[in-house]
Design a protein around this motif. Structure first.
Motif, PDB file in Angstrom:
ATOM      1  N   LYS A  87       0.818  -1.219   0.000  1.00  0.00           N
ATOM      2  CA  LYS A  87       0.000   0.000   0.000  1.00  0.00           C
ATOM      3  C   LYS A  87       0.851   1.268   0.000  1.00  0.00           C
ATOM      4  CE  LYS A  87      -3.727  -2.513   0.448  1.00  0.00           C
ATOM      5  NZ  LYS A  87      -4.599  -2.765  -0.656  1.00  0.00           N
ATOM      6  N   GLU A  88       2.155   1.130  -0.145  1.00  0.00           N
ATOM      7  CA  GLU A  88       3.057   2.280  -0.147  1.00  0.00           C
ATOM      8  C   GLU A  88       3.144   2.871  -1.548  1.00  0.00           C
ATOM      9  OE1 GLU A  88       6.689   0.449   1.001  1.00  0.00           O
ATOM     10  OE2 GLU A  88       5.976  -0.055   2.996  1.00  0.00           O
ATOM     11  N   LYS A  89       3.498   4.151  -1.588  1.00  0.00           N
ATOM     12  CA  LYS A  89       3.727   4.783  -2.881  1.00  0.00           C
ATOM     13  C   LYS A  89       4.918   4.108  -3.546  1.00  0.00           C
ATOM     14  CE  LYS A  89       1.866   9.307  -1.817  1.00  0.00           C
ATOM     15  NZ  LYS A  89       2.098  10.748  -1.827  1.00  0.00           N
ATOM     16  N   GLU A  91       8.345   3.577  -5.616  1.00  0.00           N
ATOM     17  CA  GLU A  91       9.568   4.366  -5.758  1.00  0.00           C
ATOM     18  C   GLU A  91       9.637   4.909  -7.181  1.00  0.00           C
ATOM     19  OE1 GLU A  91      14.378   3.687  -5.938  1.00  0.00           O
ATOM     20  OE2 GLU A  91      13.167   2.243  -4.844  1.00  0.00           O
TER      21      GLU A  91
END
Length: 168
Positions: A87-89, A91
């Motif tokens: 669920k992280e943005k 890179e």
């Protein structure tokens, strides 16, 4: 004789952490049409869509959400949200092989950029002109609230590059 011809663009698939929020963002900010509202897809070999998704994603999933949208010129936007996905943005790394970005076109590049910022996205660079003081062709890189990087052009791709944007 095999003759090559230009294929048209059909759609792009984007994975997001929250499908409902992504549909709202793209509908309200980009003006894209919802052609299939958010739906759940289950891993099941008995249905055509279930089997297709097993073919694409393999066996290591049980269900996910999907929605389909369309741009004004009929290009599809396929949004995915996987319950156990990262669920992280993502890179931002344009130097690696793979899809780098997509681009949309809006004559009000400043207005669209501001809407993106107001709805939780960000502007990644100043708006730049390809031919300063000569032609009004502009571009900017932005990011949606989910970390997906894309570009905005003020004019069509063909018009911008047919003039030789990189020539002295």
């Amino acid at each position: 004789m095999n003759k090559s011809y230009p294929r048209s663009f059909s759609h792009i698939g984007i994975t997001v952490p929250d499908l409902k929020k992504a549909v709202e963002f793209y509908e309200e900010v980009m003006g894209w049409y919802v052609i299939m509202p958010p739906s759940k897809i289950k891993k099941e070999k008995e249905t055509a869509i279930g089997q297709m998704c097993i073919d694409v994603f393999g066996e290591d999933w049980e269900e996910f959400e999907i929605a389909h949208m369309s741009t004004s010129d009929g290009i599809g936007i396929e949004l995915f949200s996987f319950p156990h996905g990262v669920k992280e943005k993502p890179e931002f790394n344009p130097f690696n092989t793979g899809l780098f970005h997509f681009c949309v076109q809006d004559p009000d590049i400043e207005g669209l950029t501001q809407k993106i910022i107001e709805r939780g996205g960000k502007q990644r660079m100043p708006i730049r002109e390809y031919y300063p003081n000569e032609k009004p062709y502009k571009m900017v890189y932005v990011e949606d609230p989910f970390g997906v990087v894309f570009e905005i052009y003020s004019h069509s791709y063909e018009l911008t590059y047919s003039s030789g944007a990189y020539q002295d």
